[in-house]
Design a protein around this motif. Structure first.
Motif, PDB file in Angstrom:
ATOM      1  N   SER A   1      11.255  17.101   4.268  1.00  9.44           N
ATOM      2  CA  SER A   1       9.911  16.510   4.274  1.00  9.44           C
ATOM      3  C   SER A   1       9.973  14.977   4.325  1.00  9.44           C
ATOM      4  O   SER A   1       8.991  14.335   4.697  1.00  9.44           O
ATOM      5  N   TRP A   2      11.106  14.379   3.990  1.00 10.45           N
ATOM      6  CA  TRP A   2      11.187  12.918   4.102  1.00 10.45           C
ATOM      7  C   TRP A   2      11.114  12.483   5.558  1.00 10.45           C
ATOM      8  O   TRP A   2      10.938  11.312   5.863  1.00 10.45           O
ATOM      9  N   ASN A   3      11.256  13.435   6.471  1.00  5.87           N
ATOM     10  CA  ASN A   3      11.132  13.136   7.897  1.00  5.87           C
ATOM     11  C   ASN A   3       9.695  12.955   8.337  1.00  5.87           C
ATOM     12  O   ASN A   3       9.438  12.355   9.376  1.00  5.87           O
ATOM     13  N   ASN A   4       8.770  13.561   7.576  1.00  2.52           N
ATOM     14  CA  ASN A   4       7.376  13.583   8.033  1.00  2.52           C
ATOM     15  C   ASN A   4       6.870  12.172   8.304  1.00  2.52           C
ATOM     16  O   ASN A   4       7.060  11.274   7.505  1.00  2.52           O
ATOM     17  N   GLY A   5       6.230  12.026   9.444  1.00  3.14           N
ATOM     18  CA  GLY A   5       5.632  10.736   9.770  1.00  3.14           C
ATOM     19  C   GLY A   5       6.565   9.833  10.551  1.00  3.14           C
ATOM     20  O   GLY A   5       6.139   8.810  11.071  1.00  3.14           O
ATOM     21  N   PHE A   6       7.835  10.186  10.672  1.00  5.67           N
ATOM     22  CA  PHE A   6       8.743   9.345  11.443  1.00  5.67           C
ATOM     23  C   PHE A   6       8.903   9.920  12.846  1.00  5.67           C
ATOM     24  O   PHE A   6       8.900  11.143  13.036  1.00  5.67           O
ATOM     25  N   ALA A   7       9.077   9.033  13.828  1.00  6.00           N
ATOM     26  CA  ALA A   7       9.221   9.487  15.214  1.00  6.00           C
ATOM     27  C   ALA A   7      10.548  10.228  15.399  1.00  6.00           C
ATOM     28  O   ALA A   7      11.519   9.966  14.681  1.00  6.00           O
ATOM     29  N   ALA A   8      10.571  11.175  16.357  1.00  8.38           N
ATOM     30  CA  ALA A   8      11.803  11.944  16.627  1.00  8.38           C
ATOM     31  C   ALA A   8      12.746  11.103  17.483  1.00  8.38           C
ATOM     32  O   ALA A   8      12.674  11.112  18.700  1.00  8.38           O
ATOM     33  N   THR A   9      13.594  10.349  16.838  1.00  6.68           N
ATOM     34  CA  THR A   9      14.533   9.472  17.534  1.00  6.68           C
ATOM     35  C   THR A   9      15.927  10.103  17.469  1.00  6.68           C
ATOM     36  O   THR A   9      16.139  11.036  16.690  1.00  6.68           O
TER      37      THR A   9
ATOM     38  N   ASN B   1       0.845  -1.201   0.000  1.00  4.83           N
ATOM     39  CA  ASN B   1       0.000   0.000   0.000  1.00  4.83           C
ATOM     40  C   ASN B   1       0.878   1.248   0.000  1.00  4.83           C
ATOM     41  O   ASN B   1       2.092   1.177   0.211  1.00  4.83           O
ATOM     42  N   ALA B   2       0.237   2.397  -0.212  1.00  3.07           N
ATOM     43  CA  ALA B   2       0.992   3.640  -0.421  1.00  3.07           C
ATOM     44  C   ALA B   2       1.893   3.971   0.767  1.00  3.07           C
ATOM     45  O   ALA B   2       3.056   4.349   0.591  1.00  3.07           O
ATOM     46  N   ASP B   3       1.358   3.824   1.997  1.00  4.43           N
ATOM     47  CA  ASP B   3       2.153   4.216   3.171  1.00  4.43           C
ATOM     48  C   ASP B   3       3.421   3.379   3.299  1.00  4.43           C
ATOM     49  O   ASP B   3       4.511   3.899   3.518  1.00  4.43           O
ATOM     50  N   ASN B   4       3.264   2.069   3.167  1.00  2.00           N
ATOM     51  CA  ASN B   4       4.423   1.175   3.290  1.00  2.00           C
ATOM     52  C   ASN B   4       5.468   1.462   2.229  1.00  2.00           C
ATOM     53  O   ASN B   4       6.665   1.514   2.504  1.00  2.00           O
ATOM     54  N   ILE B   5       4.993   1.628   1.005  1.00  2.00           N
ATOM     55  CA  ILE B   5       5.936   1.832  -0.108  1.00  2.00           C
ATOM     56  C   ILE B   5       6.651   3.161   0.080  1.00  2.00           C
ATOM     57  O   ILE B   5       7.879   3.255  -0.033  1.00  2.00           O
ATOM     58  N   ARG B   6       5.878   4.205   0.424  1.00  5.33           N
ATOM     59  CA  ARG B   6       6.496   5.522   0.611  1.00  5.33           C
ATOM     60  C   ARG B   6       7.521   5.488   1.742  1.00  5.33           C
ATOM     61  O   ARG B   6       8.621   6.027   1.630  1.00  5.33           O
ATOM     62  N   ASN B   7       7.172   4.829   2.857  1.00 11.16           N
ATOM     63  CA  ASN B   7       8.113   4.807   3.989  1.00 11.16           C
ATOM     64  C   ASN B   7       9.405   4.063   3.651  1.00 11.16           C
ATOM     65  O   ASN B   7      10.484   4.440   4.103  1.00 11.16           O
ATOM     66  N   ARG B   8       9.293   3.013   2.874  1.00 11.07           N
ATOM     67  CA  ARG B   8      10.517   2.290   2.484  1.00 11.07           C
ATOM     68  C   ARG B   8      11.364   3.144   1.544  1.00 11.07           C
ATOM     69  O   ARG B   8      12.574   3.236   1.690  1.00 11.07           O
ATOM     70  N   VAL B   9      10.685   3.788   0.579  1.00 11.28           N
ATOM     71  CA  VAL B   9      11.448   4.641  -0.351  1.00 11.28           C
ATOM     72  C   VAL B   9      12.110   5.778   0.417  1.00 11.28           C
ATOM     73  O   VAL B   9      13.291   6.074   0.229  1.00 11.28           O
ATOM     74  N   LYS B  10      11.352   6.413   1.342  1.00  7.23           N
ATOM     75  CA  LYS B  10      11.925   7.527   2.119  1.00  7.23           C
ATOM     76  C   LYS B  10      13.124   7.050   2.940  1.00  7.23           C
ATOM     77  O   LYS B  10      14.129   7.750   3.046  1.00  7.23           O
ATOM     78  N   THR B  11      13.006   5.874   3.526  1.00  7.21           N
ATOM     79  CA  THR B  11      14.114   5.356   4.343  1.00  7.21           C
ATOM     80  C   THR B  11      15.359   5.153   3.478  1.00  7.21           C
ATOM     81  O   THR B  11      16.475   5.527   3.877  1.00  7.21           O
ATOM     82  N   ILE B  12      15.172   4.599   2.304  1.00  5.24           N
ATOM     83  CA  ILE B  12      16.323   4.383   1.410  1.00  5.24           C
ATOM     84  C   ILE B  12      16.904   5.726   0.964  1.00  5.24           C
ATOM     85  O   ILE B  12      18.125   5.914   0.946  1.00  5.24           O
ATOM     86  N   LEU B  13      16.027   6.689   0.670  1.00  4.00           N
ATOM     87  CA  LEU B  13      16.526   8.020   0.266  1.00  4.00           C
ATOM     88  C   LEU B  13      17.302   8.669   1.411  1.00  4.00           C
ATOM     89  O   LEU B  13      18.357   9.276   1.204  1.00  4.00           O
TER      90      LEU B  13
ATOM     91  N   GLY C   1       9.170  14.432  -8.259  1.00 10.48           N
ATOM     92  CA  GLY C   1       9.437  15.596  -7.415  1.00 10.48           C
ATOM     93  C   GLY C   1       9.623  15.248  -5.940  1.00 10.48           C
ATOM     94  O   GLY C   1      10.301  15.940  -5.200  1.00 10.48           O
ATOM     95  N   PHE C   2       9.030  14.124  -5.497  1.00  7.18           N
ATOM     96  CA  PHE C   2       9.115  13.727  -4.086  1.00  7.18           C
ATOM     97  C   PHE C   2      10.565  13.494  -3.651  1.00  7.18           C
ATOM     98  O   PHE C   2      10.935  13.761  -2.511  1.00  7.18           O
ATOM     99  N   ALA C   3      11.389  12.980  -4.574  1.00  5.16           N
ATOM    100  CA  ALA C   3      12.772  12.638  -4.216  1.00  5.16           C
ATOM    101  C   ALA C   3      13.753  13.774  -4.480  1.00  5.16           C
ATOM    102  O   ALA C   3      14.958  13.617  -4.315  1.00  5.16           O
ATOM    103  N   ASP C   4      13.208  14.944  -4.878  1.00 14.28           N
ATOM    104  CA  ASP C   4      14.055  16.121  -5.085  1.00 14.28           C
ATOM    105  C   ASP C   4      14.821  16.405  -3.795  1.00 14.28           C
ATOM    106  O   ASP C   4      14.224  16.469  -2.719  1.00 14.28           O
ATOM    107  N   ILE C   5      16.123  16.586  -3.893  1.00  9.63           N
ATOM    108  CA  ILE C   5      16.947  16.768  -2.692  1.00  9.63           C
ATOM    109  C   ILE C   5      16.461  17.959  -1.852  1.00  9.63           C
ATOM    110  O   ILE C   5      16.623  17.986  -0.637  1.00  9.63           O
ATOM    111  N   ARG C   6      15.778  18.916  -2.481  1.00 10.54           N
ATOM    112  CA  ARG C   6      15.277  20.061  -1.712  1.00 10.54           C
ATOM    113  C   ARG C   6      14.101  19.671  -0.811  1.00 10.54           C
ATOM    114  O   ARG C   6      13.666  20.432   0.024  1.00 10.54           O
TER     115      ARG C   6
END
Ligand SMILES: O=C[C@H](O)[C@H](O)COP(=O)(O)O
Ligand SMILES: C=C(OP(=O)(O)O)C(=O)O
Length: 454
Positions: free
Chosen positions: A194-202, A87-99, A185-190
């Motif tokens: 925003s790739w942090n959004n949704g992740f806990a502040a660890t 699903n979208a959330d899982n896929i996005r979170n994995r892509v964001k983590t790799i980025l 555009g989501f993976a634009d380095i700028r």
């Protein structure tokens, strides 16, 4: 543009793609209805390819750059992708983590990172045993969603050829979203913050934020100098999975009408697993005949002779970028098992890429019955990998990890100090344990330090 000819049984006798059928083969499900599986194979063979030959060739060039010490390969994703998890959330979170891991590596070690998901096809699993017993009930082992269901009932564990069709469509929709994220555009380095959004502040996230702020400053400086940022809007992102289930891999393999060569269009990269890399076996033969860059897992019992024989079979032309060895020795063994292979490889004209998989040699079963891995063992194997390469004067060119972008509790330790009782709270993998988002970032910081120290 490549024009793929669907693989028909006659056209592919040229490439010998069906020679594997008369060879010993491991880890394949038994299907009860031959007519049904045959119809499924034909239907898959008629579906559009998921990747194009030009992309596959580009990945081969990137791998060659990494093998030469000019890039680093980051491969990550689920142990076993599931249909429910596509699903979208899982896929996005994995892509964001790799980025995010790639940012940490690129910025920390000043090295280009080749990004590859264990995604959009990682649906089939090799198993140590054919069956699973719970109480007094024994059923076929779960072999991944593309073969049977995880639920422990006779009906669910039945091998179902229709799952292969579903797997193809799941891979297609996953890849479609991955491509949208990485080119839209989501993976634009700028967008780095925003790739942090949704992740806990660890703690790892705070460290990442500091890196992001430094990159931000550099980007503002570049903007002030008039840099054109258009090329940063997209990132190259490749897909790979274990080339295991031949009733999927074979019909996804097509002839590129431009060159007459065979490409497995199920993903850019496939690797042959530790359990199926027999020199005279079906998998090595089949994957020796396709143009995709190929990986092979090497466990702690691999001898230099076996490694050399794999080079002969899979890279007879000694082609840059063709072959990747993914070592998965175990933290306690890598310092003895890897050096002889690196020394032996120096005698070859081939230049394979060496990647560490610090997960598969470090499995344990906890007292409360979970398959787990200790984060400290994962870290130790990564350090052992770098030590061995430094001593041999060879290049440690990448890392292969099972990870998720979610806050699961599957691997022990890390700075959250996940312990055995925590495993009960969020253990979601249907096969092997994955690093969670924070453990993945922590590992990226460690790898960046090791790369800097080369
Ligand atoms: O992911 C890897 C393998 O499929 C897995 O380690 C096998 O696990 P098993 O020993 O539980 O079958
Ligand atoms: C099964 C896997 O690894 P290995 O072949 O190294 O055990 C895997 O990567 O999913």
């Amino acid at each position: 543009m490549n024009d793929f000819t669907p693989a028909t049984h006659t056209s592919d006798t040229i490439a010998g793609l069906d020679a594997y059928r008369s060879m010993p083969i491991k880890q394949q499900p038994a299907w009860s209805d031959e007519a049904e599986i045959s119809a499924v194979r034909d239907e898959i063979a008629g579906q559009p390819p998921l990747v194009f030959a030009g992309e596959v060739d580009r990945l081969r060039r990137r791998i060659a750059e990494a093998a030469d010490g000019n890039a680093f390969v980051l491969q990550g994703g689920d142990c076993a992708e599931t249909f429910a998890g596509a699903n979208a959330d899982n896929i996005r979170n994995r892509v964001k983590t790799i980025l995010q891991m790639a940012v940490v590596l690129t910025y920390g070690a000043s090295v280009p990172v080749v990004k590859m998901g264990r995604m959009a096809g990682q649906f089939a699993k090799p198993r140590s045993k054919d069956t699973e017993t719970r109480g007094d009930v024994t059923l076929p082992a779960y072999r991944g969603d593309v073969v049977n269901g995880f639920e422990f009932t006779e009906e669910s564990r039945r091998n179902d050829p229709q799952r292969i069709l579903r797997g193809y469509h799941m891979a297609a929709s996953t890849l479609n979203l991955v491509r949208a994220f990485t080119t839209g555009g989501f993976a634009d380095i700028r967008e780095i913050h925003s790739w942090n959004n949704g992740f806990a502040a660890t703690p790892a996230m705070r460290r990442y934020e500091n890196v992001a702020k430094e990159i931000d400053r550099a980007l503002r400086f570049m903007a002030a100098t008039g840099t054109d940022f258009d090329s940063m809007k997209t990132v190259e992102f490749f897909t790979g999975h274990e080339g295991l289930l031949m009733d999927y891999e074979r019909p996804m393999t097509r002839i590129d009408s431009r060159t007459g060569q065979a490409y497995n269009t199920s993903s850019h990269f496939q690797w042959i697993g530790e359990r199926t890399r027999d020199l005279d076996g079906a998998h090595v033969d089949f994957f020796s005949r396709i143009r995709n860059p190929i990986g092979v897992k090497l466990g702690p019992t691999t001898t230099p002779e076996t490694m050399k024989a794999l080079v002969e079979k899979l890279d007879p032309e000694r082609e840059p970028g063709r072959l990747t060895f993914i070592t998965r020795m175990g933290a306690g063994k890598i310092r003895e098992a890897l050096p002889p292979l690196l020394e032996a490889a120096k005698e070859l004209e081939s230049k394979p890429l060496w990647i560490t998989d610090p997960m598969h040699g470090n499995g344990i079963t906890t007292a409360n019955g979970y398959k787990s891995r200790r984060f400290d063992d994962v870290v130790d194997e990564v350090r052992g990998f770098f030590e061995a390469h430094r001593a041999a004067g060879t290049y440690p060119g990448g890392i292969h990890v099972e990870l998720t972008g979610d806050d699961v509790t599957e691997c022990l330790g890390g700075s959250e100090h996940i312990d055995e009782t925590d495993l009960e709270s969020r253990y979601e993998s249907l096969c092997d344990p994955r690093l969670n988002h924070m453990q993945s970032l922590e590992l990226a910081f460690l790898v960046a330090e090791e790369l800097r120290a080369l």
